[in-house]
Design a protein around this motif. Structure first.
Motif, PDB file in Angstrom:
ATOM      1  N   ALA A 284       0.835  -1.203   0.000  1.00  0.00           N
ATOM      2  CA  ALA A 284       0.000   0.000   0.000  1.00  0.00           C
ATOM      3  C   ALA A 284       0.869   1.253   0.000  1.00  0.00           C
ATOM      4  O   ALA A 284       0.566   2.249  -0.670  1.00  0.00           O
ATOM      5  N   GLY A 285       1.965   1.223   0.756  1.00  0.00           N
ATOM      6  CA  GLY A 285       2.880   2.351   0.778  1.00  0.00           C
ATOM      7  C   GLY A 285       3.535   2.575  -0.565  1.00  0.00           C
ATOM      8  O   GLY A 285       3.714   3.717  -1.004  1.00  0.00           O
ATOM      9  N   GLU A 286       3.886   1.473  -1.247  1.00  0.00           N
ATOM     10  CA  GLU A 286       4.467   1.588  -2.588  1.00  0.00           C
ATOM     11  C   GLU A 286       3.476   2.242  -3.543  1.00  0.00           C
ATOM     12  O   GLU A 286       3.843   3.114  -4.346  1.00  0.00           O
ATOM     13  N   ARG A 287       2.213   1.823  -3.463  1.00  0.00           N
ATOM     14  CA  ARG A 287       1.205   2.380  -4.365  1.00  0.00           C
ATOM     15  C   ARG A 287       0.962   3.864  -4.069  1.00  0.00           C
ATOM     16  O   ARG A 287       0.837   4.677  -4.999  1.00  0.00           O
ATOM     17  N   GLU A 288       0.895   4.216  -2.794  1.00  0.00           N
ATOM     18  CA  GLU A 288       0.652   5.616  -2.442  1.00  0.00           C
ATOM     19  C   GLU A 288       1.802   6.505  -2.889  1.00  0.00           C
ATOM     20  O   GLU A 288       1.591   7.619  -3.392  1.00  0.00           O
ATOM     21  N   ALA A 289       3.032   6.032  -2.725  1.00  0.00           N
ATOM     22  CA  ALA A 289       4.182   6.816  -3.163  1.00  0.00           C
ATOM     23  C   ALA A 289       4.157   7.007  -4.675  1.00  0.00           C
ATOM     24  O   ALA A 289       4.433   8.112  -5.187  1.00  0.00           O
ATOM     25  N   ALA A 290       3.828   5.956  -5.416  1.00  0.00           N
ATOM     26  CA  ALA A 290       3.752   6.062  -6.872  1.00  0.00           C
ATOM     27  C   ALA A 290       2.644   7.025  -7.298  1.00  0.00           C
ATOM     28  O   ALA A 290       2.817   7.825  -8.237  1.00  0.00           O
ATOM     29  N   ALA A 291       1.511   6.973  -6.624  1.00  0.00           N
ATOM     30  CA  ALA A 291       0.404   7.863  -6.967  1.00  0.00           C
ATOM     31  C   ALA A 291       0.752   9.315  -6.637  1.00  0.00           C
ATOM     32  O   ALA A 291       0.401  10.243  -7.389  1.00  0.00           O
ATOM     33  N   MET A 292       1.454   9.539  -5.526  1.00  0.00           N
ATOM     34  CA  MET A 292       1.862  10.893  -5.180  1.00  0.00           C
ATOM     35  C   MET A 292       2.842  11.442  -6.209  1.00  0.00           C
ATOM     36  O   MET A 292       2.750  12.605  -6.626  1.00  0.00           O
ATOM     37  N   LEU A 293       3.766  10.603  -6.632  1.00  0.00           N
ATOM     38  CA  LEU A 293       4.718  11.004  -7.654  1.00  0.00           C
ATOM     39  C   LEU A 293       3.996  11.413  -8.939  1.00  0.00           C
ATOM     40  O   LEU A 293       4.325  12.440  -9.563  1.00  0.00           O
ATOM     41  N   GLU A 294       2.997  10.661  -9.319  1.00  0.00           N
ATOM     42  CA  GLU A 294       2.226  10.980 -10.521  1.00  0.00           C
ATOM     43  C   GLU A 294       1.516  12.327 -10.374  1.00  0.00           C
ATOM     44  O   GLU A 294       1.466  13.122 -11.319  1.00  0.00           O
ATOM     45  N   CYS A 295       0.979  12.604  -9.172  1.00  0.00           N
ATOM     46  CA  CYS A 295       0.331  13.893  -8.931  1.00  0.00           C
ATOM     47  C   CYS A 295       1.312  15.045  -9.084  1.00  0.00           C
ATOM     48  O   CYS A 295       0.986  16.085  -9.673  1.00  0.00           O
ATOM     49  N   PHE A 296       2.514  14.869  -8.576  1.00  0.00           N
ATOM     50  CA  PHE A 296       3.536  15.913  -8.698  1.00  0.00           C
ATOM     51  C   PHE A 296       3.847  16.178 -10.177  1.00  0.00           C
ATOM     52  O   PHE A 296       3.915  17.326 -10.615  1.00  0.00           O
ATOM     53  N   GLU A 297       4.037  15.095 -10.923  1.00  0.00           N
ATOM     54  CA  GLU A 297       4.411  15.233 -12.336  1.00  0.00           C
ATOM     55  C   GLU A 297       3.297  15.882 -13.143  1.00  0.00           C
ATOM     56  O   GLU A 297       3.550  16.773 -13.965  1.00  0.00           O
ATOM     57  N   GLN A 298       2.071  15.471 -12.913  1.00  0.00           N
ATOM     58  CA  GLN A 298       0.949  16.018 -13.680  1.00  0.00           C
ATOM     59  C   GLN A 298       0.672  17.479 -13.330  1.00  0.00           C
ATOM     60  O   GLN A 298       0.092  18.207 -14.130  1.00  0.00           O
ATOM     61  N   ALA A 299       1.106  17.897 -12.129  1.00  0.00           N
ATOM     62  CA  ALA A 299       0.899  19.293 -11.728  1.00  0.00           C
ATOM     63  C   ALA A 299       1.992  20.215 -12.252  1.00  0.00           C
ATOM     64  O   ALA A 299       1.959  21.421 -12.006  1.00  0.00           O
ATOM     65  N   GLY A 300       2.971  19.642 -12.956  1.00  0.00           N
ATOM     66  CA  GLY A 300       3.972  20.479 -13.584  1.00  0.00           C
ATOM     67  C   GLY A 300       5.317  20.512 -12.910  1.00  0.00           C
ATOM     68  O   GLY A 300       6.089  21.465 -13.105  1.00  0.00           O
ATOM     69  N   ALA A 301       5.641  19.481 -12.128  1.00  0.00           N
ATOM     70  CA  ALA A 301       6.960  19.440 -11.503  1.00  0.00           C
ATOM     71  C   ALA A 301       8.047  19.407 -12.572  1.00  0.00           C
ATOM     72  O   ALA A 301       7.945  18.679 -13.559  1.00  0.00           O
ATOM     73  N   SER A 302       9.085  20.220 -12.358  1.00  0.00           N
ATOM     74  CA  SER A 302      10.215  20.187 -13.289  1.00  0.00           C
ATOM     75  C   SER A 302      11.073  18.952 -13.061  1.00  0.00           C
ATOM     76  O   SER A 302      11.803  18.512 -13.953  1.00  0.00           O
ATOM     77  N   TRP A 303      10.982  18.414 -11.875  1.00  0.00           N
ATOM     78  CA  TRP A 303      11.650  17.147 -11.525  1.00  0.00           C
ATOM     79  C   TRP A 303      10.909  16.549 -10.351  1.00  0.00           C
ATOM     80  O   TRP A 303      10.488  17.261  -9.434  1.00  0.00           O
ATOM     81  N   ALA A 304      10.716  15.248 -10.372  1.00  0.00           N
ATOM     82  CA  ALA A 304      10.078  14.566  -9.248  1.00  0.00           C
ATOM     83  C   ALA A 304      10.573  13.129  -9.198  1.00  0.00           C
ATOM     84  O   ALA A 304      10.818  12.507 -10.243  1.00  0.00           O
ATOM     85  N   ALA A 305      10.730  12.622  -7.995  1.00  0.00           N
ATOM     86  CA  ALA A 305      11.238  11.260  -7.852  1.00  0.00           C
ATOM     87  C   ALA A 305      10.960  10.749  -6.448  1.00  0.00           C
ATOM     88  O   ALA A 305      10.799  11.526  -5.501  1.00  0.00           O
ATOM     89  N   ARG A 306      10.905   9.429  -6.334  1.00  0.00           N
ATOM     90  CA  ARG A 306      10.889   8.798  -5.024  1.00  0.00           C
ATOM     91  C   ARG A 306      12.316   8.720  -4.520  1.00  0.00           C
ATOM     92  O   ARG A 306      13.238   8.360  -5.258  1.00  0.00           O
ATOM     93  N   SER A 307      12.514   9.067  -3.269  1.00  0.00           N
ATOM     94  CA  SER A 307      13.860   9.057  -2.712  1.00  0.00           C
ATOM     95  C   SER A 307      14.299   7.630  -2.425  1.00  0.00           C
ATOM     96  O   SER A 307      13.571   6.843  -1.819  1.00  0.00           O
TER      97      SER A 307
END
Length: 455
Positions: A284-307
């Motif tokens: 569940a944590g893996e899925r939430e982190a992936a979904a959060m990353l997608e939200c960042f990217e779709q909102a226009g992040a110039s760079w985004a990644a899981r640490s």
């Protein structure tokens, strides 16, 4: 005389006679909040000694200002002329940690992080975590209903206070609340005390609810070209139905100030960094982190990644906590604490930027962005009175904008002195009258922290 009474009632070392020492108890960390000159500063060590101080103040009609560690940012602990400042710093015992009932009983002077460390030894966790947690005390946290980084998922101090021991404005030492998991007998007087900023009683003991220790967190970082873009990412996370364990915003000004102070190597190629965490277990944590990353990217992040580097992730969150003291080194900092609905975060951030431009004021931004609690930091050059006036105008404009967007003038710092006018703008007059009626009932002599909170 009051001083003679205090000398009779208290052990000799409880009354602060050295004026140089007493001067450190005159105000909290709120920039430009006025303070007076007290007739006495006392540092009691028991609930009974606090009761004796309150009763002496009642007899002499002298104002009493309760004070924790003095880390507040609204002027709530500032001394008043002719009054007594009562510091609870000497009441610092953790009396009980009960793993079966998942509760702790502490004195008000216990430092937040010290309680958290003691609970961890029992596999338990106390969630409220203001940025001042290494220094602020539980009594002050309760008095202001403090929040922190974890509140987006786990709530604020009020959600963890089960019971209190309090000295009332008439000098009675009473217990409020309960130790049981459930209880609805009578009015919630313990809840009423939380966030009352010392205006209704002096806290002498706190019983708090605990949770089990969490699973390790996954961290997601995103770089954005503007606070508005970062605000859109915050709204996207909420719209996706995610509940991160933290979602923090920190801008370039804050990172640069921390890096200059602590040399942490935090220089990043972005105007704003958004830091998200999830502590959901396993997949569940893996899925939430992936979904959060997608939200960042779709909102226009110039760079985004899981640490993938826990040390790097922890450094970024440490920088978030250090932002305020780092900026203080650059000059006086007037700190905002508005909270708006999550959907209004982008608009509120845009209005903060507009206020900075309109009033020619440097405004750095940190935020508990996940729950809409924004902390614009208005920075002025030392000794520049014109800049101070402009910053104060921007401060009040930001408060008005937050109310206009359906928000509140304070999410966690309290009203104190700085937000009294804002409270009058947020609450209808009949509601303010209810506040005044409660104050009159619990503090009939009007001695407890007068002039604070209620306009």
């Amino acid at each position: 005389m009051l001083i003679d009474d205090l000398r009779r009632e208290l052990p000799a070392d409880r009354l602060v006679e050295d004026q140089d020492v007493a001067s450190g108890y005159l105000h909290d960390e709120a920039e430009w909040a006025p303070h007076g000159k007290p007739v006495a500063v006392v540092r009691p060590r028991t609930a009974e000694e606090i009761q004796a101080v309150v009763r002496a103040c009642v007899r002499h009609g002298v104002p009493l200002v309760p004070r924790g560690a003095g880390t507040g940012l609204s002027g709530g602990a500032n001394a008043v002329d002719g009054g007594v400042v009562l510091s609870t710093e000497q009441l610092s015992a953790i009396r009980e940690i009960n793993p079966l009932e998942r509760l702790a009983v502490v004195e008000p002077g216990v430092v937040n992080d010290d309680l958290r460390a003691a609970c961890a030894e029992h596999g338990l966790w106390y969630p409220p975590d203001p940025a001042s947690a290494p220094w602020s005390t539980i009594g002050g946290n309760v008095a202001t209903n403090a929040g922190g980084l974890c509140c987006v998922k786990y709530g604020v101090t009020r959600d963890y206070v089960l019971g209190l021991q309090v000295v009332t404005g008439t000098g009675e030492l009473v217990r409020l609340g309960r130790r049981t998991a459930k209880g609805v007998a009578g009015y919630d007087l313990a809840g009423l005390m939380v966030g009352s900023e010392g205006t209704l009683g002096v806290i002498t003991e706190v019983t708090v609810r605990l949770r089990p220790l969490r699973d390790p967190e996954h961290t997601v970082a995103g770089y954005f070209s503007s606070v508005v873009d970062a605000g859109r990412a915050v709204s996207a996370v909420a719209a996706a139905g995610l509940t991160p364990s933290a979602l923090e915003l920190i801008d370039r000004h804050c990172l640069a100030a921390v890096d200059q102070w602590k040399n942490m190597g935090l220089a990043v190629d972005a105007d704003v960094v958004l830091l998200g965490r999830t502590d959901a277990p396993g997949a569940a944590g893996e899925r939430e982190a992936a979904a959060m990353l997608e939200c960042f990217e779709q909102a226009g992040a110039s760079w985004a990644a899981r640490s993938t580097d826990q040390e790097e992730a922890d450094a970024l969150f440490a920088a978030r906590r250090l932002a305020y003291p780092a900026l203080e080194r650059l000059g006086p900092v007037l700190t905002e604490d508005v909270c708006v609905p999550k959907a209004a975060v982008p608009e509120m951030l845009a209005r903060i930027e507009a206020a900075a431009t309109r009033h020619d004021t440097l405004i750095a931004n940190i935020a508990h962005a996940g729950d809409g609690n924004l902390h614009p930091l208005l920075i002025t050059p030392p000794g520049d009175d014109d800049a101070r006036v402009r910053a104060q105008r921007a401060f009040h404009e930001i408060i008005a904008d937050a109310i206009d967007l359906g928000g509140t003038v304070t999410g966690e710092h309290g009203v104190g002195l700085l937000k009294r006018d804002g409270l009058a703008g947020e609450l209808a007059e009949p509601v303010l009258d209810l506040h005044r009626a409660v104050k009159a009932a619990l503090d009939p002599h009007g001695i407890l922290n007068p002039g604070k909170v209620i306009p």
